[in-house]
Design an enzyme around this catalytic site. Sequence first.
Site, PDB file in Angstrom:
ATOM      1  CE  LYS A 155      36.147  27.134 -11.202  1.00  0.00           C
ATOM      2  NZ  LYS A 155      35.930  26.373  -9.847  1.00  0.00           N
ATOM      3  CG  ASP A 191      33.810  24.297  -5.465  1.00  0.00           C
ATOM      4  OD1 ASP A 191      32.368  24.641  -6.099  1.00  0.00           O
ATOM      5  OD2 ASP A 191      34.456  25.151  -5.818  1.00  0.00           O
TER       6      ASP A 191
END
Length: 454
Positions: A155, A191
Amino acid sequence: MLDAEVRELMQPFVLSDYQVQEVYSRFCLEVARGLKRSTHPQANVKCFPTYVQDLPTGDEMGKYLALDLGGTNFRVLLVSLKGHHDATVDSQIYAVPKDLMVGSGVQLFDHIAGCLAKFVEKHDMKTAYLPLGFTFSFPCVQLGLKEGILVRWTKGFDCAGVEGEDVGRMLHEAIQRRGDADIAVVAILNDTTGTLMSCAHRNADCRVGVIVGTGCNACYVEDVENVDLLRADFKKSKRSVIVNAEWGAFGEGGQLDFVRTEYDREVDEKSINRAEQLFEKMTAGMYLGNLVRLVLLRALERKLIFKQSSRRPEFAGVLQRNEEVFETRYISEIEDDSFPEFASTRKIVKNLFGLEKASVEDCQTLRYICECVAKRAATLVAIGVSGLVNRTSNRRVIVGMDGSVYRYHPKFDAYMRQTLQKLVKADKEWDIMLSEDGSGRGAALVAAVASKSK
Ligand code: BGC
């Protein structure tokens, strides 16, 4: 009416039933290979055991700190678990400046510890002992609940000196360097694990956690005997463990080449992690806007959009100059727009190109491009979800979902359901549930459940 040529342009994004089935089979195979010790090194869906073995019961209590690093923002949270499936969350968002994302790891962790110290001070908790759950949303090999070795950055992050290191230790050391608060890092989690835990806090049937946000990934509850990489002492007293699939890397062995388009290849070639995270690059918010941008460039070149305007080369220039100019959130806004007013679409076109009143036909073309890119992403995510749902031993399975793409796209959920209906085994009963702050509440729950089982 949509131009036949526009349909033809987008055809590579439309997955046939055969392609869906084939991606599904290849995905299931990679999951099985990731779990097995002998094939794990070559597998690209790594299926890392998380060492989270207890799901919440709802009666967890206490105050916990949580950190959330891995999306667009970095957050510090104070979570108060109140029993009766209830929790309150107080949080603060801090920016992660671009130079920190690609600077040194020590700088990054010092920044995190600095924000943490400010937060604790503001909440007047400097003298309290506080257990902390660290939601660190990157692929990690976990050696235990509080040790996570970063395998690779994703990311857009690329901080030196962190890959191969224990991020729990790095955070602990940064907190110690400051020495101004009594904070203990008790858990590192992904997450997706946070999402699963926070949904399980509300609904005991949750067995899968999925994020479709800046990045894309999922975790699920697997029987311990299928998880070769879980340390033997963790298999004795517990029947299952949450496995972090890290499905973003799916396709790195060529499994997706038969469906990847020229646009997918270009997104990958220009990225800072070439040849990595190929499934993620077809599904996650960090890349979807860029895919639409590249398709738009092709549409301009073939005169399939803004046909009436002589400014097409200028529009192409706008799209060429900046890879991030077509933001992923536009996809959601455009698909949410009403026909034939197209108020949001026209506003986006005006902001991007300075074009006053885009025609209905142009708006429809743009909408179709967005729809095909988003629908393919949702279909691929649902293929992965189906694979995981079908692996779980429960008959009834709730899928906990979060992430900006899933949350804000008006049809992502519906697109996913279409594919789930085709692929989930007939004897399963399933549903999707939106997570409430998995990265915060989930981190606190992992920390709480860990201290309960001690
Ligand atoms: C990371 C995952 C994470 C996902 C969603 C991916 O880039 O590899 O660990 O769960 O993004 O944030």
